[in-house]
Design an enzyme around this catalytic site. Structure first.
Site, short mmCIF file in Angstrom:
data_model
loop_
_atom_site.label_atom_id
_atom_site.label_comp_id
_atom_site.label_asym_id
_atom_site.label_seq_id
_atom_site.Cartn_x
_atom_site.Cartn_y
_atom_site.Cartn_z
N GLY A 29 29.46 44.16 34.60
CA GLY A 29 30.32 43.71 35.69
C GLY A 29 29.50 43.18 36.83
O GLY A 29 28.32 42.86 36.66
N ASN A 30 30.10 43.04 37.99
CA ASN A 30 29.36 42.58 39.17
C ASN A 30 29.94 43.23 40.42
O ASN A 30 30.92 43.97 40.34
CB ASN A 30 29.41 41.04 39.26
CG ASN A 30 30.82 40.54 39.39
OD1 ASN A 30 31.49 40.80 40.39
ND2 ASN A 30 31.30 39.83 38.38
#
Ligand code: C5P
Length: 220
Positions: A29-30
């Site tokens: 993810g980020n």
């Protein structure tokens, strides 16, 4: 009828990160918080629009009769939900930080650690904005660009390649701009390459500037 400027308009907004499963407990993810997208959605609804907010995993919530919040996890789910609503909207703003890659194979069981290094093969996720640009008919389509170098040139390239009506450039070089924080410094570029640079502002003020720019271009 009241005088709200987006009355009768439908708006699609993507927000937040996407999470791409590695195994049942891990993901790629980020750090996107979703703040910009949620703020854009709230303001559009307050201006009278009927908003579909397609959001990846975030801690944010919104209660507004004008907002239909569709929660998704992966880029593919965000792609599907966005396309489902695209046909019927007048404006689409893609503010999500979509993961460009996903693990090619998702392990059914939690991966066990070994003494060796681990390699995870990644495959491309679809580019939602690019696809919306390809299918664009009546919609006013807006993207975001977060650049670290050759900012203006890269943003203009994206505007053209993705068939956008405007792009919001977000410079990471600017102190206080970008992910996580509560301020942003943007440059708004439309498809005629009309360029407007704004001061560092809070995200609600930035969202307000973005809507002013969009509205001045859809009510011509
Ligand atoms: O090409 P790049 O990822 O830099 O473009 C950023 C813009 O494209 C943002 O508006 C983002 O929401 C959108 N995007 C998307 N789907 C992807 C990648 C980016 O909608 N898979």
């Amino acid at each position: 009828a009241n005088g709200l400027v987006l009355n009768g308009k439908k708006v699609l907004i993507t927000a937040g990160p996407t999470h791409e499963a590695i195994d049942p407990v891990r993901f790629l993810g980020n750090r996107s918080s979703g703040t910009m997208g949620f703020e854009l959605a709230k303001q559009a609804a307050n201006l009278g629009a009927e908003v579909v907010l397609v959001s990846g995993p975030t801690n944010l919530n919104v209660e507004h009769s004008g907002i239909n919040l569709v929660r998704v996890t992966t880029a593919q789910e965000m792609f599907d939900a966005s396309h489902e609503h695209y046909e019927s909207v007048d404006v689409a703003v893609c503010a999500a930080a979509v993961a460009d890659y996903r693990p090619k194979h998702v392990a059914e069981e939690k991966l066990k650690k070994k003494d060796d290094d681990l390699q995870i093969e990644l495959e491309r996720n679809p580019d939602i904005l690019f696809s919306l640009g390809k299918e664009k008919k009546h919609q006013f389509l807006v993207g975001f660009a977060l650049e670290t170098e050759n900012e203006l040139e890269n943003a203009k390239g994206k505007l053209k390649r993705k068939n956008l009506d405007a792009i919001v450039l977000n410079s990471l070089k600017d102190d206080g701009a970008g992910f996580g924080g509560n301020t942003n410094k943007i440059t708004f570029i439309d498809k005629n390459l009309d360029i407007k640079t704004f001061e560092l502002k809070t995200k609600p003020d930035v969202a307000s500037d973005i809507w002013k720019e969009i509205i001045s271009r859809i009510h011509v």
